[in-house]
Scaffold this active site. Structure first.
Site, short mmCIF file in Angstrom:
data_model
loop_
_atom_site.label_atom_id
_atom_site.label_comp_id
_atom_site.label_asym_id
_atom_site.label_seq_id
_atom_site.Cartn_x
_atom_site.Cartn_y
_atom_site.Cartn_z
N GLY A 64 18.62 44.50 18.31
CA GLY A 64 17.28 44.44 18.88
C GLY A 64 16.28 43.72 18.00
O GLY A 64 16.26 43.91 16.78
N MET A 96 22.50 55.26 17.60
CA MET A 96 23.90 55.45 17.15
C MET A 96 24.71 56.22 18.17
O MET A 96 25.49 57.11 17.83
CB MET A 96 23.91 56.16 15.79
CG MET A 96 23.18 55.41 14.70
SD MET A 96 22.94 56.37 13.17
CE MET A 96 21.60 57.48 13.68
N ASP A 138 19.45 49.42 3.14
CA ASP A 138 20.42 49.88 4.12
C ASP A 138 21.27 48.73 4.66
O ASP A 138 20.89 47.56 4.55
CB ASP A 138 19.70 50.54 5.31
CG ASP A 138 19.26 51.96 5.02
OD1 ASP A 138 19.70 52.50 4.00
OD2 ASP A 138 18.47 52.51 5.80
N GLY A 161 16.07 50.64 7.41
CA GLY A 161 15.89 50.06 8.73
C GLY A 161 15.00 50.93 9.59
O GLY A 161 15.02 52.16 9.49
N GLY A 162 14.20 50.30 10.44
CA GLY A 162 13.31 51.06 11.31
C GLY A 162 12.22 51.76 10.54
O GLY A 162 11.50 51.14 9.76
N ASP A 163 12.10 53.06 10.74
CA ASP A 163 11.10 53.88 10.04
C ASP A 163 11.82 54.92 9.18
O ASP A 163 12.81 55.52 9.62
CB ASP A 163 10.21 54.58 11.06
CG ASP A 163 9.14 55.43 10.40
OD1 ASP A 163 8.06 54.89 10.11
OD2 ASP A 163 9.40 56.62 10.14
N LYS A 203 24.89 52.70 5.16
CA LYS A 203 25.83 53.61 5.83
C LYS A 203 26.13 53.04 7.21
O LYS A 203 25.23 52.70 7.95
CB LYS A 203 25.25 55.01 5.96
CG LYS A 203 24.90 55.66 4.62
CD LYS A 203 24.18 56.98 4.83
CE LYS A 203 23.80 57.59 3.49
NZ LYS A 203 22.83 56.75 2.75
N THR A 228 10.06 51.72 14.39
CA THR A 228 11.39 52.25 14.66
C THR A 228 12.04 51.50 15.82
O THR A 228 11.35 50.91 16.67
CB THR A 228 11.33 53.75 14.97
OG1 THR A 228 12.66 54.27 15.07
CG2 THR A 228 10.58 54.03 16.27
N ALA A 229 13.37 51.51 15.86
CA ALA A 229 14.10 50.72 16.86
C ALA A 229 13.72 51.09 18.29
O ALA A 229 13.68 50.23 19.17
CB ALA A 229 15.60 50.90 16.66
N VAL A 236 12.35 58.41 10.89
CA VAL A 236 12.98 58.52 12.21
C VAL A 236 14.48 58.29 12.03
O VAL A 236 14.93 57.15 11.93
CB VAL A 236 12.39 57.52 13.22
CG1 VAL A 236 13.06 57.68 14.58
CG2 VAL A 236 10.88 57.74 13.36
N HIS A 264 0.82 -1.21 0.00
CA HIS A 264 0.00 0.00 0.00
C HIS A 264 0.87 1.27 0.00
O HIS A 264 0.49 2.27 -0.60
CB HIS A 264 -0.93 -0.01 1.21
CG HIS A 264 -1.96 -1.11 1.15
ND1 HIS A 264 -2.99 -1.10 0.24
CD2 HIS A 264 -2.10 -2.26 1.88
CE1 HIS A 264 -3.73 -2.19 0.41
NE2 HIS A 264 -3.21 -2.92 1.40
#
Length: 457
Positions: free
Chosen positions: A412, A383, A248, A301-303, A270, A331-332, A306, A23
């Site tokens: 994060g 940063m 980015d 990255g993030g927004d 950057k 955003t972070a 911002v 089967h």
């Protein structure tokens, strides 16, 4: 990383050997027959279903037992017996002859595995756990079966019928892609779902005759702090539809994996102290690609608004009369702190939150340290690790207590997230140990991390 290379094999009129006639073998043979394979069976006993196929001439019963020579002129082999020694022999002989082999329920003896298939012919969706969790794959298949309309196969067949005509009418790959995307999201799809293929074909022809070349556009997309599941639905749709993505350095590999496979990807990231693309160069690339009629995604990255220079890029696009839109991201300061169990506000500790960047322009104004050093507020610094010593000194000099709780969050929301905690006086030393990208949180709420942490270790 996967150790299997996913492929769809054309078995039409190709000989395949199946060792076994029970089967389990019958289930494999049924799939092979559906694919048009020429099935040869080596087995002493045949179940009723397999015996019926032999009688009907749909499969060939070539022998009562397996012999290595049976492998010489077949495309692949499937072992479906309950004899462990025989299964090992089949796998060994197939490997020696460099034939693809699958031994049912014995992953270590397989050079290929059979995925679970969702069939909407000619559309097929195959899913696999590399043999590690078939039950999980079955549950996933059940969910996908419910989500994928049954008429999609008919949609694909009709599209295939018109493919060459569309190719002849629309010269560029980009224009053809736009046409099909618009068609599948239009009344055409509804007509096919309603069982009206003739009207759907008329709709296709009408849209093709009225198709005009679409101008390029730029979409600024916030990718969030790293976890791909924090992307918004609009962000996911944008990167799936993009012709080219300028991204980015902070964009995670998991998010880049979600970009449409044949889209062009360019890094314009950057990083402090590292080679980077000048902002003006990035602006000019956005303009150039949009003027070529491409759908351009600027993945940030993030927004985008911002500390992301999103406004500068939009200003450059506006001067060139290029259409644009913005898709916000988490955003972070929101994402990383939430994953670290650090609330930005708290009734007992902080009534305000303030976001600043520790990487200002060389000719920028001096920060308002007196305002930043106020109590009962959470200060989030992007940063800031490079200038951690100055930040600590200035905040203490302007009134913040040396024992004010602080946290440094590296990577994060990602699987390798790290959170260091201490006091404002310890910030310079902790910053030296922090991995980039990192976010600094200053304020009493940072002291809640040990009680509220939930993500990672």
């Amino acid at each position: 990383m996967s150790s299997y290379y996913p492929i769809f094999a054309d078995l039409n009129n190709r000989p395949v050997l199946v060792v076994g006639g029970g089967h389990v073998a019958a289930r494999k043979i049924a799939s092979l027959l559906k694919a048009g394979a020429l099935v040869r069976i080596a087995a002493q006993a045949l179940c009723d279903e397999v015996a019926q196929w032999v009688q009907e001439g749909r499969v060939s019963h070539i022998a009562d037992s397996f012999q290595p020579g049976q492998l010489n002129d077949v495309f692949l082999v499937i072992g479906a017996t309950d004899n462990a020694a025989l299964n090992r022999q089949i796998a060994s002989e197939a490997e020696r002859r460099q034939k693809l082999v699958n031994i049912v329920d014995t992953q270590e003896l397989c050079s290929f595995i059979l995925p679970s298939v969702i069939d909407r012919a000619p559309i097929q969706i195959a899913i696999s756990s590399q043999g590690t969790s078939p039950v999980l794959i079955r549950l996933l298949r059940e969910k996908l079966e419910a989500l994928i309309p049954h008429h999609l196969g008919e949609v694909a067949s009709l599209a295939g019928k018109w493919r060459e005509q569309v190719k002849a009418r629309l010269g560029s790959i980009t224009e053809r892609r736009r046409f099909w995307e618009n068609l599948f999201a239009s009344r055409f799809n509804t007509l096919m779902a309603n069982g009206q293929p003739q009207q759907a074909e008329e709709e296709l022809e009408q849209q093709l005759n009225g198709h005009t070349r679409q101008p390029g556009e730029v979409t600024l997309v916030g990718a969030g702090p790293g976890d791909p599941e924090l992307l918004t639905l609009k962000a996911l749709q944008a990167i799936q539809q993009a012709d080219i993505v300028l991204y980015d350095a902070l964009i995670s590999d998991e998010i880049l994996e979600l970009v449409r496979r044949d889209a062009i990807r360019e890094s314009v990231g950057k990083r402090a102290g590292a080679h980077s693309v000048a902002q003006e160069d990035t602006n000019q690339r956005l303009i150039k690609y949009a003027k070529q009629g491409l759908r351009v995604v600027r993945l940030k990255g993030g927004d985008p608004f911002v500390f992301g220079r999103g406004a500068e890029e939009l200003e450059a696009l506006r001067e060139e009369n290029i259409a644009y839109r913005v898709i916000p991201g988490i955003t972070a300061a929101l994402g990383a702190t939430a994953y670290a169990g650090i609330p930005l506000t708290h009734r007992d500790h902080a009534q305000t939150a303030m976001f600043i960047t520790g990487h200002c322009r060389p000719d920028g104004d001096e920060l308002e340290w007196k305002t930043l050093a106020r109590g009962k507020q959470t200060l989030v610094i992007y940063m800031g690790t490079i200038k951690a010593e100055e930040i600590s000194h200035q905040l203490i000099a302007h009134g913040r207590k040396e024992n004010t709780p602080i946290a440094i969050i590296s990577h994060g929301t990602r699987k390798n997230q790290q959170v260091q905690t201490g006091t404002l006086a310890q910030l310079p030393e902790l910053a030296k140990q922090a991995q980039a990208p990192a976010l600094i949180v200053v304020g009493e709420t940072a002291g809640l991390h040990s009680n509220l942490k939930w993500f990672g270790d």
